[in-house]
Design a protein around this motif. Structure first.
Motif, mmCIF file in Angstrom:
data_model
loop_
_atom_site.group_PDB
_atom_site.id
_atom_site.type_symbol
_atom_site.label_atom_id
_atom_site.label_comp_id
_atom_site.label_asym_id
_atom_site.label_seq_id
_atom_site.Cartn_x
_atom_site.Cartn_y
_atom_site.Cartn_z
ATOM 1 N N GLY A 48 58.712 -0.964 6.081
ATOM 2 C CA GLY A 48 59.289 0.245 6.655
ATOM 3 C C GLY A 48 58.858 1.553 6.047
ATOM 4 O O GLY A 48 59.296 2.605 6.482
ATOM 5 N N SER A 49 58.015 1.508 5.026
ATOM 6 C CA SER A 49 57.479 2.748 4.470
ATOM 7 C C SER A 49 56.088 2.479 3.905
ATOM 8 O O SER A 49 55.822 1.395 3.389
ATOM 9 N N ALA A 50 55.217 3.474 4.021
ATOM 10 C CA ALA A 50 53.832 3.294 3.596
ATOM 11 C C ALA A 50 53.218 4.647 3.264
ATOM 12 O O ALA A 50 53.680 5.686 3.731
ATOM 13 N N ARG A 51 52.169 4.605 2.470
ATOM 14 C CA ARG A 51 51.383 5.819 2.257
ATOM 15 C C ARG A 51 50.460 6.000 3.460
ATOM 16 O O ARG A 51 50.162 5.037 4.179
ATOM 17 N N VAL A 52 49.987 7.207 3.692
ATOM 18 C CA VAL A 52 49.036 7.467 4.768
ATOM 19 C C VAL A 52 47.818 6.568 4.586
ATOM 20 O O VAL A 52 47.300 5.992 5.550
ATOM 21 N N GLN A 53 47.371 6.405 3.349
ATOM 22 C CA GLN A 53 46.219 5.541 3.057
ATOM 23 C C GLN A 53 46.487 4.102 3.520
ATOM 24 O O GLN A 53 45.606 3.453 4.075
ATOM 25 N N LYS A 97 46.895 13.083 10.955
ATOM 26 C CA LYS A 97 47.245 13.754 12.215
ATOM 27 C C LYS A 97 48.183 12.886 13.050
ATOM 28 O O LYS A 97 49.112 13.392 13.688
ATOM 29 N N LEU A 98 47.949 11.584 13.045
ATOM 30 C CA LEU A 98 48.817 10.659 13.771
ATOM 31 C C LEU A 98 50.224 10.676 13.172
ATOM 32 O O LEU A 98 51.223 10.709 13.897
ATOM 33 N N VAL A 99 50.316 10.691 11.846
ATOM 34 C CA VAL A 99 51.621 10.755 11.180
ATOM 35 C C VAL A 99 52.313 12.080 11.501
ATOM 36 O O VAL A 99 53.533 12.115 11.694
ATOM 37 N N ASP A 100 51.547 13.168 11.597
ATOM 38 C CA ASP A 100 52.128 14.453 12.013
ATOM 39 C C ASP A 100 52.821 14.311 13.370
ATOM 40 O O ASP A 100 53.932 14.808 13.574
ATOM 41 N N ARG A 101 52.166 13.601 14.298
ATOM 42 C CA ARG A 101 52.753 13.397 15.631
ATOM 43 C C ARG A 101 53.987 12.491 15.566
ATOM 44 O O ARG A 101 54.966 12.723 16.268
ATOM 45 N N LEU A 102 53.938 11.474 14.703
ATOM 46 C CA LEU A 102 55.105 10.609 14.542
ATOM 47 C C LEU A 102 56.301 11.412 14.031
ATOM 48 O O LEU A 102 57.425 11.236 14.508
ATOM 49 N N GLU A 103 56.042 12.292 13.074
ATOM 50 C CA GLU A 103 57.111 13.156 12.556
ATOM 51 C C GLU A 103 57.641 14.093 13.644
ATOM 52 O O GLU A 103 58.848 14.235 13.810
ATOM 53 N N ARG A 104 56.732 14.727 14.358
ATOM 54 C CA ARG A 104 57.113 15.649 15.431
ATOM 55 C C ARG A 104 58.002 14.961 16.457
ATOM 56 O O ARG A 104 58.969 15.536 16.950
ATOM 57 N N ALA A 116 59.073 9.002 12.529
ATOM 58 C CA ALA A 116 58.832 8.757 11.106
ATOM 59 C C ALA A 116 59.098 10.042 10.329
ATOM 60 O O ALA A 116 59.126 11.129 10.908
ATOM 61 N N VAL A 117 59.306 9.876 9.032
ATOM 62 C CA VAL A 117 59.490 11.018 8.132
ATOM 63 C C VAL A 117 58.632 10.804 6.890
ATOM 64 O O VAL A 117 58.396 9.673 6.482
ATOM 65 N N ARG A 118 58.176 11.919 6.325
ATOM 66 C CA ARG A 118 57.428 11.864 5.069
ATOM 67 C C ARG A 118 58.341 12.330 3.943
ATOM 68 O O ARG A 118 59.139 13.240 4.120
ATOM 69 N N SER A 119 58.151 11.710 2.794
ATOM 70 C CA SER A 119 58.868 12.158 1.599
ATOM 71 C C SER A 119 57.917 12.021 0.409
ATOM 72 O O SER A 119 56.893 11.344 0.493
ATOM 73 N N ALA A 120 58.271 12.664 -0.683
ATOM 74 C CA ALA A 120 57.431 12.609 -1.874
ATOM 75 C C ALA A 120 57.355 11.170 -2.382
ATOM 76 O O ALA A 120 58.345 10.441 -2.369
ATOM 77 N N SER A 165 50.496 11.804 -3.287
ATOM 78 C CA SER A 165 50.661 11.222 -1.953
ATOM 79 C C SER A 165 52.116 11.282 -1.524
ATOM 80 O O SER A 165 53.001 11.593 -2.321
ATOM 81 N N SER A 166 52.318 10.988 -0.278
ATOM 82 C CA SER A 166 53.685 10.941 0.243
ATOM 83 C C SER A 166 53.928 9.569 0.852
ATOM 84 O O SER A 166 52.999 8.806 1.105
#
Length: 135
Positions: free
Chosen positions: A35-40, A55-62, A66-70, A77-78
């Motif tokens: 349920g969570s992963a780095r962009v890499q 860019k794909l993760v940006d769209r998922l967030e939008r 999905a959400v990014r966190s530190a 990385s996030s």
């Protein structure tokens, strides 16, 4: 045949679940890492560049999938995690994809052969042939 399957599945997912095949694959890649992963990590699973994955993760967030966190272990990385909507969406997309592909392949492959092929393709997708040395 591959392009026909890809385009047909992409159109089916858009029509039934409201996501593209690429979005489904990204959500599935995140889900496969608990349920969570780095962009890499997502990039490797999808076999696309880190830039394209970002860019794909940006769209998922939008889209609230999905959400990014530190990253608590690596400040460079996030961590990308599925939202509840993302988890629900990937489950719905998976069911829709399996049903669609079984329907398409069911005319070509007898009985449970279509289902077995889908299981094998999923196993191959999860097997990282680029970084695994089988010599």
């Amino acid at each position: 045949m591959e392009i026909k399957l890809w385009n047909g599945l992409d159109a089916h997912l858009e029509a039934t679940v409201g996501v593209s095949l690429a979005t489904f694959q990204a959500l599935a890649a995140i889900r496969s890492t608990a349920g969570s992963a780095r962009v890499q990590d997502i990039s490797v699973k999808m076999s696309i560049t880190v830039g394209a994955t970002s860019k794909l993760v940006d769209r998922l967030e939008r889209d609230g999938l999905a959400v990014r966190s530190a990253n608590p272990t690596d400040r460079r990385s996030s961590i990308v995690a599925l939202t509840q909507t993302g988890a629900t969406t990937v489950a719905a997309a998976e069911a829709a994809a399996e049903s669609h592909l079984a329907g398409m392949l069911g005319d070509i492959l007898p009985g449970q052969e279509a289902t077995r092929l889908l299981v094998q393709l999923t196993a191959l997708q999860d097997y990282d042939i680029i970084t695994t040395n089988r010599s």
